[in-house]
Every structure is written in structure tokens, then in C-alpha cells.
Design an enzyme around this catalytic site. Structure first.
Site, PDB file in Angstrom:
ATOM      1  N   GLY A  67       0.596  -0.983  -0.047  1.00 16.33           N
ATOM      2  CA  GLY A  67       0.100   0.013   0.163  1.00 16.33           C
ATOM      3  C   GLY A  67       0.641   0.969   0.080  1.00 16.33           C
ATOM      4  N   ALA A  68       1.556   1.018  -1.174  1.00 15.11           N
ATOM      5  CA  ALA A  68       3.033   2.262  -0.807  1.00 15.11           C
ATOM      6  C   ALA A  68       2.209   3.905  -1.872  1.00 15.11           C
ATOM      7  CB  ALA A  68       4.329   1.294  -0.974  1.00 15.11           C
ATOM      8  N   ASN A  69       1.873   3.542  -2.109  1.00 17.06           N
ATOM      9  CA  ASN A  69       1.415   4.472  -3.372  1.00 17.06           C
ATOM     10  C   ASN A  69       0.509   6.007  -3.326  1.00 17.06           C
ATOM     11  OD1 ASN A  69      -1.575   3.139  -3.401  1.00 17.06           O
ATOM     12  ND2 ASN A  69      -0.667   2.782  -5.502  1.00 17.06           N
TER      13      ASN A  69
ATOM     14  N   SER B 288      -3.598  -0.794  14.476  1.00 18.92           N
ATOM     15  CA  SER B 288      -4.578   0.238  14.234  1.00 18.92           C
ATOM     16  C   SER B 288      -4.466   0.706  16.253  1.00 18.92           C
ATOM     17  CB  SER B 288      -5.836   0.230  13.526  1.00 18.92           C
ATOM     18  OG  SER B 288      -6.686   1.578  14.128  1.00 18.92           O
TER      19      SER B 288
ATOM     20  N   TYR C  89     -13.273  -3.712  11.251  1.00 17.97           N
ATOM     21  CA  TYR C  89     -12.454  -2.964  11.220  1.00 17.97           C
ATOM     22  C   TYR C  89     -11.258  -3.959  12.524  1.00 17.97           C
ATOM     23  CZ  TYR C  89      -8.546   0.170  10.848  1.00 17.97           C
ATOM     24  OH  TYR C  89      -7.469   0.890  10.887  1.00 17.97           O
TER      25      TYR C  89
ATOM     26  N   GLY D  95      -1.132   7.488   0.992  1.00 17.07           N
ATOM     27  CA  GLY D  95      -1.047   8.016   2.423  1.00 17.07           C
ATOM     28  C   GLY D  95       0.220   7.927   3.214  1.00 17.07           C
TER      29      GLY D  95
ATOM     30  N   GLY E 251       2.203   5.143   3.335  1.00 14.26           N
ATOM     31  CA  GLY E 251       3.054   4.194   2.432  1.00 14.26           C
ATOM     32  C   GLY E 251       3.540   4.833   1.806  1.00 14.26           C
TER      33      GLY E 251
END
Length: 316
Positions: free
Chosen positions: A29-31, A159, A186, A33, A35
Site C-alpha cells: 500500500g505504498a502509492n 491501528s 475493522y 498515504g 505508505g
């Protein structure tokens, strides 16, 4: 609030980083936020970062932005991986093992949150549990031996949401078919990630392996995690938090995962993140690790279930 901050009153910041030249980091998820911001910080110190993302076009755009900032020589690349699909995780892991000879840290950053109505992954898992926990569980297992060869690390980004809901795994209905609630589900998915990490620590120690496992959280960070899939009220509440300044920047939200991927002398049986009011922001350091996270019978039961559901036998 912090137990005590080993990094002083300002907490951990990227100012503590030295050169990371020769180090390789994988981030899910690095693209966007936190990340993306973690990728930026690591690249600024000369690291090699492999982004593991679902969307190729967004990844290409993210890499172009990073190279415009750090130059064309910036060591950033992309391998497609969809945490919601176990077959994709297996394909990506195979490609990683072919292309990435050394893994200093795998950062399990990618996540989805507050999905308004129950959705299942292609493998039949409740979507938040499937993406946040099962996808990462399989990825870490498939890459474990490569990480150990580098005496590397696994960083699990959880989280504060793990403290809400049942504070336990609903083993009799993992998909929440009977009582689906976006926030409680969640919460379970992030709790499952933490339980996986602490059980993994125990298994590594028993097997005499050389991998460190750290757990952190980003606080309340202004990222794209709360998307259109969240309920209207959740989106309104989040927008209000952002407007009044309770949510910190995505860059500061990245500090805990970068710290856990790089800093020496961290505790493994610990939980790191912002330590200010309600742990939304503030100095990054060690927070309180709640006892319900460490219930050994739940840890071992979840591990066995996760191996079964993802069809992997960990090399431990």
C-alpha cells in the site's frame, strides 16, 4: 499515552536516520498515504524501496512523483500485489523472490477500513480481515526465508482501532455473517494483525531464527483510508476530525513504521506509535500494549486457522 519515551520529549523523528544505502524495504500500500510517505523518507536516505500495490497506474504516478523529487536515480520500483486475492499474493511473492535478492524489512502497511456493508474477497473472506490480516499473513510466510537470510524485519502496521469492538477474535463467525458492523470488523482485522505478529515472535524465538517483528500504529492520520466505501456518518465524522486538526499529516503517520523498519534497540513485545492525546498524534514512542492482545490461546488458535485458510505451512 507513552510508557516512557526512549527518544526524548520530541519522540522518534526521521532526523535519527543515517544513510540507508544498500538497504531494501518492501512496503504494501505504498502509492498513497502513510505508505507513500514512508517510501519518501526511506528514499531520501538512499534506500531501495519496492512498492507492493494493487493499482499499476497509481503506482506509476507515485514513482514519477518520487523521481521528480529525488532524481531518476531514486531506487524505487513496483510489483503488483492485491492483498484481497491470495493468488495475487502468491504471484507477487514469486516475482519478489526472483527480483529482490535481499529484504531488510517488509512493512505491512496496506489496509482497508470501515467497509459500510459486508463484502467478501474472491477467496471468501470478509474483506477487511482478508486484506488486512490474511493477505499479509500469506505474504510474510512466503517471504520469510528471504527476510531471514538478511536478518531482516517484519513491521506490522496496526491501528488504535484494535481497542474497539469485541477486543477478541469472533472465531465462531469470522466473516461476521450474523452481526456485521464496519467498525467492529475493522477492529477485529487490526487485532488479528497484532496477534499474528506476537505469535510470530514466539515461533521465531522457539525456532532460533533471525527475524525481528515489530508492531506499530500511525495514530489518526489524514490519509485515504476512509474512502467512499465507509458509511456517510463515518466519512462526516472523519472530515470533522481533519477540519479541527485532530488528524495529523500522512507524513507523521509514517514515522512509526519507518522507525520500526530502521531503528535499533526496539522492544519486540511492544506497541509503538504517537503518544499524545488519545494517541491520535504527538511524539512517537512506546505505547501501552493491552493484555487482551496477548491471550496465548487466541494467538495459537488464530495462527492455526490462518495457516489453514491461506494454505501455507510456515517454515518455522
Amino acid at each position: 499515552m507513552a510508557i516512557n519515551n526512549q527518544f526524548g520529549p520530541k519522540g522518534w523523528t526521521p532526523e535519527r536516520l543515517g544513510s540507508l544505502t544498500g538497504k531494501t524495504f518492501l512496503i504494501t500500500g505504498a502509492n498513497t498515504g502513510a505508505g507513500f510517505q514512508a517510501t519518501r523518507i526511506l528514499l531520501s536516505k538512499g534506500a531501495n524501496v519496492v512498492m507492493l500495490n494493487r493499482n499499476p497506474s497509481k503506482s506509476e504516478a507515485a514513482m514519477a512523483q518520487l523521481k521528480s523529487e529525488f532524481g531518476d536515480e531514486a531506487k524505487v520500483s513496483f510489483i503488483q500485489l492485491d492483498l484481497a486475492e491470495l493468488a495475487s499474493v502468491r504471484r507477487a511473492s514469486k516475482e519478489i523472490l526472483e527480483k529482490v535478492p535481499k529484504i531488510d524489512a517488509l512493512v505491512c502497511n496496506g489496509a482497508i477500513a470501515q467497509i459500510a456493508t459486508q463484502k467478501l474477497t474472491v477467496d471468501g473472506f470478509e474483506s477487511q480481515l482478508g486484506v488486512n490480516h490474511y493477505g499479509h499473513f500469506l505474504l510474510c510466510g512466503l517471504l520469510f526465508e528471504r527476510i531471514e537470510a538478511s536478518e531482516g524485519r517484519i513491521v506490522v502496521v496496526s491501528s488504535e482501532g484494535h481497542k474497539m469492538g469485541l477486543k477478541a477474535i469472533q472465531f465462531d463467525d469470522m466473516n461476521w455473517d450474523k452481526n456485521y458492523h464496519p467498525n467492529k470488523v475493522y477492529s477485529q482485522s487490526k487485532l488479528a494483525q497484532m496477534m499474528f505478529a506476537y505469535e510470530l515472535q514466539d515461533k521465531i524465538k522457539a525456532a532460533g531464527k533471525n527475524v525481528k517483528v515489530y508492531v506499530c500504529h500511525p495514530g489518526a492520520s489524514n490519509t485515504s483510508l476512509i474512502r467512499e466505501s465507509a458509511s456517510f456518518m463515518t466519512r462526516i465524522s472523519w472530515a470533522f476530525m481533519v477540519k479541527i486538526g485532530l488528524a495529523q499529516t500522512a507524513e507523521k503517520g509514517a514515522y512509526p513504521e519507518v522507525m520500526c523498519a530502521t531503528e535499533e534497540n526496539l522492544k519486540e513485545r511492544a506497541y509503538y506509535g504517537p503518544t499524545g492525546i488519545m494517541n491520535f498524534g504527538g511524539p512517537v514512542g512506546e505505547g501501552k500494549l493491552e493484555s487482551f492482545v496477548l491471550q496465548k490461546d487466541a494467538l495459537t488458535r488464530l495462527w492455526a486457522l490462518s495457516e489453514k485458510e491461506t494454505a501455507i505451512d510456515w517454515p518455522l
